[in-house]
Write a protein that holds these residues in place. Structure first.
Motif, PDB file in Angstrom:
ATOM      1  N   ARG A 187       0.608  -0.951  -0.042  1.00 15.83           N
ATOM      2  CA  ARG A 187       0.125   0.387  -0.195  1.00 15.83           C
ATOM      3  C   ARG A 187       0.560   1.776   0.095  1.00 15.83           C
ATOM      4  N   VAL A 188       2.040   1.333   0.799  1.00 13.76           N
ATOM      5  CA  VAL A 188       2.610   2.550   0.919  1.00 13.76           C
ATOM      6  C   VAL A 188       3.330   2.819  -0.267  1.00 13.76           C
ATOM      7  N   PHE A 189       4.072   1.986  -0.620  1.00  8.56           N
ATOM      8  CA  PHE A 189       4.369   1.345  -2.134  1.00  8.56           C
ATOM      9  C   PHE A 189       3.718   2.227  -3.293  1.00  8.56           C
ATOM     10  N   ALA A 190       2.443   1.863  -2.992  1.00  4.66           N
ATOM     11  CA  ALA A 190       1.889   1.854  -4.596  1.00  4.66           C
ATOM     12  C   ALA A 190       1.439   3.765  -4.574  1.00  4.66           C
ATOM     13  N   GLU A 191       1.678   4.111  -2.781  1.00  6.23           N
ATOM     14  CA  GLU A 191       0.883   5.799  -2.719  1.00  6.23           C
ATOM     15  C   GLU A 191       2.109   6.509  -3.196  1.00  6.23           C
ATOM     16  N   LYS A 192       3.925   6.300  -2.266  1.00  5.53           N
ATOM     17  CA  LYS A 192       4.170   7.118  -2.435  1.00  5.53           C
ATOM     18  C   LYS A 192       6.192   6.442  -3.178  1.00  5.53           C
ATOM     19  N   GLY A 193       5.521   5.393  -4.205  1.00  7.20           N
ATOM     20  CA  GLY A 193       7.242   4.490  -4.284  1.00  7.20           C
ATOM     21  C   GLY A 193       8.183   3.908  -3.650  1.00  7.20           C
ATOM     22  N   TYR A 194       8.867   3.335  -3.776  1.00  7.64           N
ATOM     23  CA  TYR A 194       9.808   2.535  -2.966  1.00  7.64           C
ATOM     24  C   TYR A 194      10.647   3.705  -2.407  1.00  7.64           C
ATOM     25  N   ASN A 195      11.263   5.217  -3.464  1.00  5.67           N
ATOM     26  CA  ASN A 195      12.295   6.040  -2.759  1.00  5.67           C
ATOM     27  C   ASN A 195      11.143   6.986  -1.138  1.00  5.67           C
ATOM     28  N   GLY A 196      10.041   7.039  -1.870  1.00  2.00           N
ATOM     29  CA  GLY A 196       9.343   7.395  -0.160  1.00  2.00           C
ATOM     30  C   GLY A 196       8.572   7.181   0.974  1.00  2.00           C
ATOM     31  N   ALA A 197       9.248   5.776   0.479  1.00  5.92           N
ATOM     32  CA  ALA A 197       8.185   4.890   1.176  1.00  5.92           C
ATOM     33  C   ALA A 197       9.172   4.599   2.783  1.00  5.92           C
ATOM     34  N   THR A 198       8.415   4.497   4.126  1.00  2.01           N
ATOM     35  CA  THR A 198       9.545   4.544   5.185  1.00  2.01           C
ATOM     36  C   THR A 198       9.410   3.832   6.037  1.00  2.01           C
ATOM     37  N   ILE A 199      10.545   2.863   6.637  1.00  3.83           N
ATOM     38  CA  ILE A 199       9.528   1.140   7.780  1.00  3.83           C
ATOM     39  C   ILE A 199       9.043   2.315   8.655  1.00  3.83           C
ATOM     40  N   THR A 200       8.488   3.349   9.164  1.00  3.29           N
ATOM     41  CA  THR A 200       7.650   3.691  10.690  1.00  3.29           C
ATOM     42  C   THR A 200       6.570   3.837   9.356  1.00  3.29           C
ATOM     43  N   GLU A 201       6.393   4.905   8.880  1.00  2.94           N
ATOM     44  CA  GLU A 201       4.364   4.830   7.600  1.00  2.94           C
ATOM     45  C   GLU A 201       4.660   2.594   7.752  1.00  2.94           C
ATOM     46  N   ILE A 202       5.257   2.363   6.798  1.00  5.91           N
ATOM     47  CA  ILE A 202       4.767   1.046   6.722  1.00  5.91           C
ATOM     48  C   ILE A 202       4.417  -0.317   8.104  1.00  5.91           C
TER      49      ILE A 202
ATOM     50  N   GLY B  44       0.499  -3.711 -10.228  1.00  6.33           N
ATOM     51  CA  GLY B  44       1.295  -1.770 -10.554  1.00  6.33           C
ATOM     52  C   GLY B  44       2.354  -1.909 -10.022  1.00  6.33           C
ATOM     53  N   VAL B  45       1.740  -2.090  -7.797  1.00  5.59           N
ATOM     54  CA  VAL B  45       3.657  -2.155  -8.082  1.00  5.59           C
ATOM     55  C   VAL B  45       4.638  -2.862  -8.396  1.00  5.59           C
ATOM     56  N   ILE B  46       3.579  -4.037  -8.297  1.00  4.00           N
ATOM     57  CA  ILE B  46       5.139  -4.916  -8.621  1.00  4.00           C
ATOM     58  C   ILE B  46       6.052  -4.768  -9.803  1.00  4.00           C
ATOM     59  N   LEU B  47       5.164  -4.330 -11.169  1.00  4.45           N
ATOM     60  CA  LEU B  47       5.716  -3.928 -11.943  1.00  4.45           C
ATOM     61  C   LEU B  47       7.118  -2.459 -12.120  1.00  4.45           C
ATOM     62  N   SER B  48       6.126  -1.534 -10.618  1.00  2.00           N
ATOM     63  CA  SER B  48       6.895  -0.892 -10.793  1.00  2.00           C
ATOM     64  C   SER B  48       7.916  -0.924 -10.138  1.00  2.00           C
ATOM     65  N   LEU B  49       7.923  -1.819  -9.192  1.00  2.00           N
ATOM     66  CA  LEU B  49       9.463  -1.832  -8.866  1.00  2.00           C
ATOM     67  C   LEU B  49      10.670  -3.520  -9.144  1.00  2.00           C
ATOM     68  N   VAL B  50       9.607  -3.980 -10.167  1.00  2.00           N
ATOM     69  CA  VAL B  50      10.454  -4.553 -11.370  1.00  2.00           C
ATOM     70  C   VAL B  50      11.277  -3.994 -12.082  1.00  2.00           C
ATOM     71  N   VAL B  51      10.763  -2.785 -12.437  1.00  2.00           N
ATOM     72  CA  VAL B  51      11.801  -1.426 -13.421  1.00  2.00           C
ATOM     73  C   VAL B  51      12.489  -0.433 -12.884  1.00  2.00           C
ATOM     74  N   GLN B  52      11.969   0.093 -11.992  1.00  2.00           N
ATOM     75  CA  GLN B  52      12.528   1.087 -11.042  1.00  2.00           C
ATOM     76  C   GLN B  52      13.996   0.925 -10.795  1.00  2.00           C
ATOM     77  N   PRO B  53      14.715   1.742 -11.517  1.00  6.33           N
ATOM     78  CA  PRO B  53      16.191   1.422 -10.802  1.00  6.33           C
ATOM     79  C   PRO B  53      16.439   1.640  -9.599  1.00  6.33           C
ATOM     80  N   SER B  54      16.265   2.652  -8.992  1.00  7.47           N
ATOM     81  CA  SER B  54      15.959   1.376  -7.733  1.00  7.47           C
ATOM     82  C   SER B  54      16.203   0.445  -7.516  1.00  7.47           C
ATOM     83  N   THR B  55      15.035  -0.274  -7.721  1.00  6.49           N
ATOM     84  CA  THR B  55      14.467  -1.065  -7.203  1.00  6.49           C
ATOM     85  C   THR B  55      15.138  -2.480  -8.574  1.00  6.49           C
TER      86      THR B  55
END
Length: 216
Positions: A25-40, A106-117
């Motif tokens: 949910r958090v990755f979907a809303e904020k992306g990998y870089n914007g997500a934090t463990i605290t919010e998760i 959608g989130v999984i596909l974004s994680l597959v292609v994002q340079p950071s992930t």
């Protein structure tokens, strides 16, 4: 009275699933870089310490999510039947999963292609190489049985087309003409037209795709 080992195991599994679901949910809303463990951990309703025990970093969360995704992809080999039946079932299985869990897809596909992930995906893919080879060989055998001149190209093409469909549906949500695309895929592969729709309802009218409503 102390909990049994099976009860403790079930509780730990539930906690892990809550954390993973919250991460999606958090990755979907904020992306990998914007997500934090605290919010998760807050979304999961668990303590930071418990989340850190299972997943000390976001990197490991992504690894677990991608691991589960590849397991789902590889499970295609388990579909029984003749080559045409299997191909139709693969198409329907991918589309039905997409419709039921589009935000996750959608989130999984974004994680597959994002340079950071993407490097994490490459690591997980390498670890599952043996099972993925079974998937590839199974699909290539399917196309060989159907008389394809180059089964390897057909295997790559099928997976590319289906992943492209999932990507477009993730962008356009309920506007995406799933049933019409399903019919076109059947026609493209020379399969008998489907007798029923995946949703049980008739196809929605075909419109023009615009990124306004992402939900199914």
């Amino acid at each position: 009275m102390p909990r049994s080992s099976s009860a403790n195991k079930e509780k730990r599994a539930l906690a892990r699933q809550k954390i993973l679901a919250a991460a999606l949910r958090v990755f979907a809303e904020k992306g990998y870089n914007g997500a934090t463990i605290t919010e998760i951990t807050s979304r999961a309703g668990v303590s930071r310490g418990l989340a850190s025990y299972y997943f000390p970093s976001k990197h490991l969360l992504v690894e677990e999510l991608l691991d589960a995704y590849l397991d789902g992809v590889a499970s295609i080999v388990d579909i029984p039947g003749g080559p045409d039946e299997r191909l139709a079932a693969i198409i329907d299985g991918v589309l039905a999963t997409m419709m039921s869990d589009l935000p996750v897809q959608g989130v999984i596909l974004s994680l597959v292609v994002q340079p950071s992930t993407h490097p994490i995906f490459a690591k997980v893919e390498a670890r599952k190489d043996k099972r993925l080879r079974l998937l590839e060989d199974s699909l290539r055998d399917l196309f060989a049985q159907r008389g394809a001149a180059d089964p390897a190209v057909e295997e790559i093409m099928l997976r590319s087309v289906l992943e492209g469909v999932v990507f477009k549906a993730a962008v356009y949500g309920r506007q995406y003409p799933v049933e019409q695309i399903r019919g076109r895929l059947y026609d493209m592969y020379g399969l008998p037209a489907p007798r029923t729709t995946l949703s049980g309802a008739g196809p929605a009218p075909m419109g023009r795709l615009r990124a306004a409503d992402r939900g199914f």
